[in-house]
Scaffold this motif. Structure first.
Motif, mmCIF file in Angstrom:
data_model
loop_
_atom_site.group_PDB
_atom_site.id
_atom_site.type_symbol
_atom_site.label_atom_id
_atom_site.label_comp_id
_atom_site.label_asym_id
_atom_site.label_seq_id
_atom_site.Cartn_x
_atom_site.Cartn_y
_atom_site.Cartn_z
ATOM 1 N N UNK A 6 46.354 42.201 43.816
ATOM 2 C CA UNK A 6 47.019 41.847 42.579
ATOM 3 C C UNK A 6 47.087 43.088 41.690
ATOM 4 N N UNK A 7 48.163 43.205 40.936
ATOM 5 C CA UNK A 7 48.351 44.374 40.073
ATOM 6 C C UNK A 7 48.278 43.951 38.621
ATOM 7 N N UNK A 8 47.666 44.787 37.822
ATOM 8 C CA UNK A 8 47.586 44.525 36.376
ATOM 9 C C UNK A 8 48.883 44.938 35.718
ATOM 10 N N UNK B 57 47.570 39.080 35.896
ATOM 11 C CA UNK B 57 47.893 39.832 37.105
ATOM 12 C C UNK B 57 49.291 39.461 37.585
ATOM 13 N N UNK B 58 49.930 40.396 38.279
ATOM 14 C CA UNK B 58 51.227 40.133 38.880
ATOM 15 C C UNK B 58 51.253 40.753 40.269
ATOM 16 N N UNK B 59 52.384 40.644 40.931
ATOM 17 C CA UNK B 59 52.533 41.174 42.299
ATOM 18 C C UNK B 59 51.374 40.724 43.194
ATOM 19 N N UNK C 146 48.751 48.919 35.660
ATOM 20 C CA UNK C 146 49.272 49.044 37.028
ATOM 21 C C UNK C 146 48.166 49.243 38.072
ATOM 22 N N UNK C 147 46.904 49.093 37.680
ATOM 23 C CA UNK C 147 45.803 49.180 38.642
ATOM 24 C C UNK C 147 45.788 47.963 39.548
ATOM 25 N N UNK D 42 41.682 51.218 41.084
ATOM 26 C CA UNK D 42 41.503 50.213 42.131
ATOM 27 C C UNK D 42 40.091 49.648 42.030
ATOM 28 N N UNK D 43 40.004 48.353 42.083
ATOM 29 C CA UNK D 43 38.708 47.675 42.198
ATOM 30 C C UNK D 43 38.832 46.739 43.384
#
Length: 133
Positions: free
Chosen positions: A131-133, A102-104, A60-61, A33-34
């Motif tokens: 946003x998710x990687x 990024x997605x989601x 998925x981060x 997480x950032x």
């Protein structure tokens, strides 16, 4: 942030204060997480910063952004040397993150406030984007 981490006795978190666009130990690590809070609108080279954020995340981060909704420049009008952005349009920022991979991606305005400056009141809004990687 360090005080909050220590107070909660979290042993899986690290607070880092670093220029993300300068090479450092940061770039050797991967993060789950950032998050940035009221930071991105101060960064002039946003393309490089966003690319680095993406590269530093694990698969998925999550990237979490809290920042200003775009305004007419009133929020920083008292800062004559301000060279950042006047906040962001969340829809446009979402499209930029999507192009990076990024997605989601989701966002919503979660705060509306008033900043008093030079005898006037400036209305502003903050958004949260994930946003998710």
């Amino acid at each position: 942030v360090k005080d909050k981490i220590n107070a909660s006795k979290a042993d899986n978190m690290t607070a880092v204060r670093q220029d993300i666009n300068s090479w450092s130990q940061l770039h050797k690590n991967k993060y789950n997480i950032i998050y940035t809070s009221m930071v991105l609108h101060h960064i002039s080279d946003l393309d490089t910063t966003q690319k680095h954020l993406y590269e530093m995340l694990t698969y998925n981060g999550y990237l979490c952004i809290i920042d200003l909704v775009e305004d007419d420049g009133s929020f920083h009008k008292d800062e004559l040397d301000f060279k950042g952005h006047n906040g962001f349009n969340p829809d446009q920022l979402s499209k930029i993150l999507e192009k990076l991979g990024f997605n989601s991606i989701s966002s919503h305005v979660f705060y509306e406030g008033i900043k008093e400056t030079e005898g006037s009141e400036i209305k502003y809004s903050l958004f949260l984007m994930t946003a998710r990687k």
